[in-house]
Design an enzyme around this catalytic site. Sequence first.
Site, PDB file in Angstrom:
ATOM      1  CB  ALA A 114      -2.872   4.393  -0.191  1.00 39.63           C
ATOM      2  N   GLY A 150       0.883  -1.158   0.000  1.00 39.29           N
ATOM      3  CA  GLY A 150       0.000   0.000   0.000  1.00 39.29           C
ATOM      4  C   GLY A 150       0.910   1.194   0.000  1.00 39.29           C
ATOM      5  CB  CYS A 151       0.379   4.734  -0.724  1.00 36.13           C
ATOM      6  SG  CYS A 151       1.347   6.195  -1.013  1.00 36.13           S
ATOM      7  CD  GLN A 152      -0.622   6.995   4.392  1.00 41.35           C
ATOM      8  OE1 GLN A 152      -0.464   6.912   5.593  1.00 41.35           O
ATOM      9  NE2 GLN A 152      -1.057   8.090   3.819  1.00 41.35           N
TER      10      GLN A 152
END
Lengths: 141, 407
Positions: free
Chosen positions: A120, A52-54
Amino acid sequence: MSMTINEIQDELIEDFSFFEDWMAKYEYIIQLGKELPLINEAYKTDDLLIKGCQSRVWLHAQEIEDKIFFTADSDAIITKGLVSLMIKVLSGQRAEDIMSANLYFIDEIGLKEHLSPTRANGLVAMVKQMKLYAVALNAKQ
Amino acid sequence: MTHYDIDSIRADFPILKTKVNGHPLVYLDNGATTQKPQSVINAITDYYTQINSNVHRGVHHLSQLATDAYEVTRKKISEFINAAHDYEVILTSGTTHSINLVANSYGKQFVREGDEIVISAMEHHSNIVPWQMICEDRGAKLRVIPINDEGELDMEAYAAMLNERVKLVSITYVSNTLGTLNPIKEVIKQAHDQDIPVLIDGAQAIQHLDVDVQALDVDFFAFSGHKMYGPTGVGVLYGKEKWLDRMPPYQGGGDMIKEVRFEKTIYNELPFKFEAGTPNIEAGICLGTAIDYIKTTGINQIALYETELLKYATKALSEIDQIRFIGTAKEKSSVISFLVNGAHPYDVGVILDKLGVAVRTGHHCTQPLMERFDIPGTVRASIAMYNTKEDIDLLVNAVKKAASMLL
């Protein structure tokens, strides 16, 4: 007779209805996240990593007697708690049931924002990956 | 500090009255984008109700009004950054567009195989990837100035990197992740001593500091409208005439031409050579309104107020036991990045959101920097001219609450 996906979802919805506010709900999710590791450390490898982005999620699937068993982990506790809920619902079910599952419980328990693709946190990608495993195993059968 | 009328400033930003999950909004994600004052919001409506028309084209009344208003903005920007000429101000869609323009046009003209471009370890992806792309295209090499544990540029390493192969230095004025205020005057001077031009990414500086491009002697300066109380979709590339004149256009289309024949096209003069196609007219005009708004308080007053607030916030947060700051440079501006030890920034962000506190969590488009510090991301609070000590107190309480729930 084990419970169906929808029976488990309905049970979770009922469990969550007892929480009075967001804090109690999140404390429960955090608690789920803090509980025993959900995945064998050996499976926390890059090929089982969903980025995920985070936050990151590791997902492992295994087929035992026509049923798929998932284990997973995340580096963020709240994501891990949500991952744990997904596993409660989908792990130990048959491939065709997982493929066609409508996961309405997240919305019902008021956690929809975590399943938004823009969030994200790796959760949406994880659910997609769970279904892909099911599709692949179903095709093999 | 002289009188700073924070109540009247806050009253100018209608969104600040929003409630989030029953709590008053505490907006501390200004590094991502700032809120807009009523005057900018009104200007957007006024544009569409009174003068909407395409610019630089028609002879009709409305087109003339729109063109005049658009060009007034260019003049306002030019004055705001003290450019020598209005035509050195190119209107783009934002900082990313501005940097890509230079990377492509300057790169095509001046970067050859074996040459080098110098950036720093604290750059935003938009000041990394365009250079990687042009370096790959030209067979050039990207070199990275290292930083220390406080998040400051290693100026010795920088000096050692400068040589005749280096064709451009591109670094940020203020780090969007660390808040480091880089000594860009010194960076520019050292590069100029070897005839190397410098691009400064001013996206996190223009709304916080007095920028004088002539005093800095900077060759290119890029920033975005939406981070300085203006609309999204408009930004600026300032470039010295001597460079812009020698650079080929970036994109082809209408407005950037003087004469088009199938055999050969003659390009328009500055700034239009770099402004192909219909621009974001509404955003451009309203960026002028945003600059007017900043000027009513004054950028130096804003800088003083924000510096004070940053100090207050740093002190208040440092009193939380588990806090770890990422970015502890001596010179900082507007940004505080931190981790609550043991807690993932995403988790902290979720709890803060529930309490009405808007911060940014994650890698802030600076993944190499996160790797440098060996962390998955940070929680970033970034302040603007309308934030208050009460905002900071609410942030501190929310972080304490998150720590108690997560740890």
